[in-house]
Write a protein that holds these residues in place. Structure first.
Motif, PDB file in Angstrom:
ATOM      1  N   ARG A  87      68.476  46.410  20.899  1.00  0.00           N
ATOM      2  CA  ARG A  87      69.357  45.934  19.829  1.00  0.00           C
ATOM      3  C   ARG A  87      69.686  47.057  18.845  1.00  0.00           C
ATOM      4  N   ALA A  88      68.701  47.933  18.618  1.00  0.00           N
ATOM      5  CA  ALA A  88      68.928  49.049  17.700  1.00  0.00           C
ATOM      6  C   ALA A  88      69.810  50.129  18.328  1.00  0.00           C
ATOM      7  N   ILE A  89      69.616  50.382  19.619  1.00  0.00           N
ATOM      8  CA  ILE A  89      70.342  51.451  20.296  1.00  0.00           C
ATOM      9  C   ILE A  89      71.780  51.071  20.597  1.00  0.00           C
ATOM     10  N   VAL A  90      72.042  49.791  20.894  1.00  0.00           N
ATOM     11  CA  VAL A  90      73.352  49.377  21.385  1.00  0.00           C
ATOM     12  C   VAL A  90      74.473  49.670  20.397  1.00  0.00           C
ATOM     13  N   LYS A  91      74.135  49.778  19.113  1.00  0.00           N
ATOM     14  CA  LYS A  91      75.159  50.071  18.107  1.00  0.00           C
ATOM     15  C   LYS A  91      75.493  51.557  18.022  1.00  0.00           C
ATOM     16  N   ARG A  92      74.764  52.356  18.819  1.00  0.00           N
ATOM     17  CA  ARG A  92      74.998  53.805  18.918  1.00  0.00           C
ATOM     18  C   ARG A  92      74.949  54.513  17.572  1.00  0.00           C
ATOM     19  N   GLU A  95      67.433  59.363  27.853  1.00  0.00           N
ATOM     20  CA  GLU A  95      68.541  58.727  28.566  1.00  0.00           C
ATOM     21  C   GLU A  95      69.726  58.429  27.654  1.00  0.00           C
ATOM     22  N   VAL A  96      69.452  57.962  26.446  1.00  0.00           N
ATOM     23  CA  VAL A  96      70.562  57.603  25.550  1.00  0.00           C
ATOM     24  C   VAL A  96      71.054  58.796  24.745  1.00  0.00           C
ATOM     25  N   GLY A  97      70.303  59.909  24.747  1.00  0.00           N
ATOM     26  CA  GLY A  97      70.737  61.107  24.038  1.00  0.00           C
ATOM     27  C   GLY A  97      70.889  60.899  22.548  1.00  0.00           C
ATOM     28  N   MET A  98      69.865  60.330  21.935  1.00  0.00           N
ATOM     29  CA  MET A  98      69.916  59.972  20.520  1.00  0.00           C
ATOM     30  C   MET A  98      68.712  60.577  19.798  1.00  0.00           C
ATOM     31  N   THR A  99      68.875  60.810  18.507  1.00  0.00           N
ATOM     32  CA  THR A  99      67.759  61.319  17.709  1.00  0.00           C
ATOM     33  C   THR A  99      66.887  60.158  17.249  1.00  0.00           C
ATOM     34  N   PHE A 100      65.593  60.245  17.545  1.00  0.00           N
ATOM     35  CA  PHE A 100      64.626  59.240  17.114  1.00  0.00           C
ATOM     36  C   PHE A 100      63.731  59.861  16.041  1.00  0.00           C
ATOM     37  N   VAL A 101      63.492  59.117  14.965  1.00  0.00           N
ATOM     38  CA  VAL A 101      62.487  59.485  13.972  1.00  0.00           C
ATOM     39  C   VAL A 101      61.507  58.325  13.881  1.00  0.00           C
ATOM     40  N   VAL A 102      60.256  58.572  14.245  1.00  0.00           N
ATOM     41  CA  VAL A 102      59.260  57.501  14.293  1.00  0.00           C
ATOM     42  C   VAL A 102      58.176  57.747  13.247  1.00  0.00           C
ATOM     43  N   VAL A 103      57.791  56.705  12.550  1.00  0.00           N
ATOM     44  CA  VAL A 103      56.674  56.749  11.614  1.00  0.00           C
ATOM     45  C   VAL A 103      55.447  56.168  12.300  1.00  0.00           C
ATOM     46  N   THR A 104      54.338  56.869  12.230  1.00  0.00           N
ATOM     47  CA  THR A 104      53.096  56.358  12.806  1.00  0.00           C
ATOM     48  C   THR A 104      51.896  56.977  12.103  1.00  0.00           C
ATOM     49  N   HIS A 105      50.780  56.235  12.116  1.00  0.00           N
ATOM     50  CA  HIS A 105      49.516  56.800  11.640  1.00  0.00           C
ATOM     51  C   HIS A 105      48.632  57.169  12.822  1.00  0.00           C
ATOM     52  N   ASP A 106      49.139  56.904  14.041  1.00  0.00           N
ATOM     53  CA  ASP A 106      48.386  57.120  15.267  1.00  0.00           C
ATOM     54  C   ASP A 106      48.711  58.513  15.811  1.00  0.00           C
ATOM     55  N   GLN A 107      47.767  59.431  15.685  1.00  0.00           N
ATOM     56  CA  GLN A 107      48.033  60.812  16.102  1.00  0.00           C
ATOM     57  C   GLN A 107      48.303  60.914  17.593  1.00  0.00           C
ATOM     58  N   GLU A 108      47.596  60.112  18.390  1.00  0.00           N
ATOM     59  CA  GLU A 108      47.800  60.150  19.845  1.00  0.00           C
ATOM     60  C   GLU A 108      49.222  59.730  20.201  1.00  0.00           C
ATOM     61  N   ILE A 163      72.641  48.856  28.159  1.00  0.00           N
ATOM     62  CA  ILE A 163      71.386  49.044  27.435  1.00  0.00           C
ATOM     63  C   ILE A 163      70.251  48.257  28.077  1.00  0.00           C
ATOM     64  N   LEU A 164      70.533  47.036  28.519  1.00  0.00           N
ATOM     65  CA  LEU A 164      69.484  46.238  29.168  1.00  0.00           C
ATOM     66  C   LEU A 164      69.001  46.913  30.448  1.00  0.00           C
ATOM     67  N   GLU A 165      69.905  47.612  31.120  1.00  0.00           N
ATOM     68  CA  GLU A 165      69.495  48.338  32.326  1.00  0.00           C
ATOM     69  C   GLU A 165      68.586  49.511  31.953  1.00  0.00           C
ATOM     70  N   ILE A 166      68.919  50.205  30.886  1.00  0.00           N
ATOM     71  CA  ILE A 166      68.104  51.342  30.446  1.00  0.00           C
ATOM     72  C   ILE A 166      66.701  50.895  30.063  1.00  0.00           C
ATOM     73  N   VAL A 167      66.587  49.766  29.366  1.00  0.00           N
ATOM     74  CA  VAL A 167      65.261  49.313  28.925  1.00  0.00           C
ATOM     75  C   VAL A 167      64.563  48.436  29.963  1.00  0.00           C
ATOM     76  N   GLY A 168      65.219  48.232  31.105  1.00  0.00           N
ATOM     77  CA  GLY A 168      64.581  47.506  32.202  1.00  0.00           C
ATOM     78  C   GLY A 168      64.473  46.010  31.999  1.00  0.00           C
ATOM     79  N   LEU A 169      65.468  45.405  31.326  1.00  0.00           N
ATOM     80  CA  LEU A 169      65.404  43.965  31.051  1.00  0.00           C
ATOM     81  C   LEU A 169      66.604  43.207  31.604  1.00  0.00           C
ATOM     82  N   THR A 170      67.322  43.798  32.548  1.00  0.00           N
ATOM     83  CA  THR A 170      68.506  43.134  33.095  1.00  0.00           C
ATOM     84  C   THR A 170      68.173  41.757  33.661  1.00  0.00           C
ATOM     85  N   ASP A 171      67.047  41.654  34.352  1.00  0.00           N
ATOM     86  CA  ASP A 171      66.666  40.379  34.979  1.00  0.00           C
ATOM     87  C   ASP A 171      66.181  39.339  33.972  1.00  0.00           C
TER      88      ASP A 171
END
Length: 364
Positions: A162-167, A198-211, A133-141
């Motif tokens: 941290r949220a994704i690693v639990k699959r 990359e992780v092949g997961m369903t994301f549901v995001v809440v936002t008030h920002d249309q862009e 997961i750290l490699e996917i998010v670019g934080l290995t270093d």
């Protein structure tokens, strides 16, 4: 110039049955109805957004999916199983909160591994999954750094890892980018979309920002006063808004109130425009014209004319505001040039009617 070959993108395979099926959900806080008969389905591997102004019910809906709120009526099904009475900790759902809530005394690696260790995942398996997961998010270093030594964008990636690693089957994100500055937020919008693929997961995001929603989501549910106003792709919401609220909330729009006719819509002071609709003749209606669908033309070609009252140079394009007699608000036009019109110029304009939309005007 040689155009490089484009590598075909393999489309995401989605099953016919939805991953998440929300059926007639209502929720009230005392006498205040926060959700009113919400029904929608979300596919497996979809990036889905709940979009709307403050108080529209989007966060209540997200918390209901997570199990932090219990609807007063309706059902929430995940893979066909009703979650409505299942407590939050027993749902195959994870939620990333707005504040990130990282442990300041732990390294990046230990923050990400915390949930796995709490569930008793063997150490070797935990280290392997954290490393992936750290490699996917670019934080290995940065695995051994603490949150205080990270930028806002990096902390956001740790919370996501941290949220994704639990699959989980479903990842819920509550205003995940609101704490970031504009430049970092734009970068993370692209990163979130990349990670989701990359992780092949369903994301549901809440936002008030249309862009934010328009740049990331496959589909968007626009909520207003506890109801779904429209559920569509970003392009569908922008080019074919179903209601006056969606037309005004998504992007910029010129709105002209009038009456539906058998030929289109009659706008006082401007005339009749041949834009088809299914509204009854004589009913209150609004003509929706996006700024890029207002065309500056010579006087002989003009449907109407007016005086330039403002121009805004935006880099690749300019927005020109034109005051037209009989109209309460200036008409905005987007043009792909810098100095096409100046303050005080008289210009002709017409609408690109095939791209315009007529919607009902409930307040008319």
């Amino acid at each position: 110039m040689t155009i490089p070959a484009v590598t075909p993108v393999t489309p995401v395979t989605r099953s016919a049955a939805p991953l998440l099926d929300i059926q007639g959900v209502n929720h009230s806080y005392g006498s205040v109805a926060a959700l009113k008969d919400i029904s929608l389905s979300i596919a497996d591997n979809e990036f889905f957004a709940l979009l709307g102004p403050s108080g529209c019910g989007k966060t209540t809906l997200l918390r209901s999916i997570a199990g932090f709120e219990t609807p007063t009526h309706g059902a929430i099904l995940l893979d066909g199983v009703d979650l409505t009475t299942l407590p939050a900790h027993k749902r195959p759902v994870n939620m990333m909160f707005q504040s990130y809530a990282l442990f300041p005394h732990m390294s990046v690696e230990k923050n990400v591994a915390y949930g796995l260790e709490s569930e008793g995942v063997p150490r070797a398996e935990s280290r392997r999954r954290v490393g992936e997961i750290l490699e996917i998010v670019g934080l290995t270093d940065m695995a051994q750094r603490r949150p205080a030594k990270l930028s806002g964008g990096q902390r956001q990636r740790v919370a996501l890892a941290r949220a994704i690693v639990k699959r989980p089957r479903l990842l819920l994100l509550d205003e995940p980018l609101s704490a970031l500055d504009r430049k970092v937020r734009a970068e993370m919008q692209l990163e979130l979309k990349r990670m989701q693929h990359e992780v092949g997961m369903t994301f549901v995001v809440v936002t008030h920002d249309q862009e934010e929603a328009m740049s990331m989501a496959d589909r968007i549910a626009v909520l207003n006063q506890g109801r779904v106003e429209q559920l569509d792709t970003p392009l569908g919401l922008y080019s074919r808004p179903a209601t006056r609220f969606v037309a005004s909330f998504i992007g910029s729009a010129n709105l002209f109130d009038g009456r539906a006719t058998t030929d289109g819509i009659d706008v006082p002071g401007l005339g009749t425009f041949a834009v088809p609709s299914e509204l009854p003749s004589g009913s209150s209606a609004t003509l929706v014209v996006r700024p890029e669908d207002v065309v500056l033309v010579g006087p002989s070609e003009a449907t109407m004319s007016g005086i330039v009252v403002d121009t805004f140079f935006l880099g690749g394009s300019s927005t020109v505001s034109i005051e037209v007699p009989g109209q309460e608000h200036p008409i905005n036009c987007t043009v792909h040039a810098a100095n096409v019109a100046s303050y005080g110029d008289r210009v002709g304009l017409k609408f690109d009617l095939p791209r315009c939309v007529v919607v009902a005007n409930p307040g008319g």
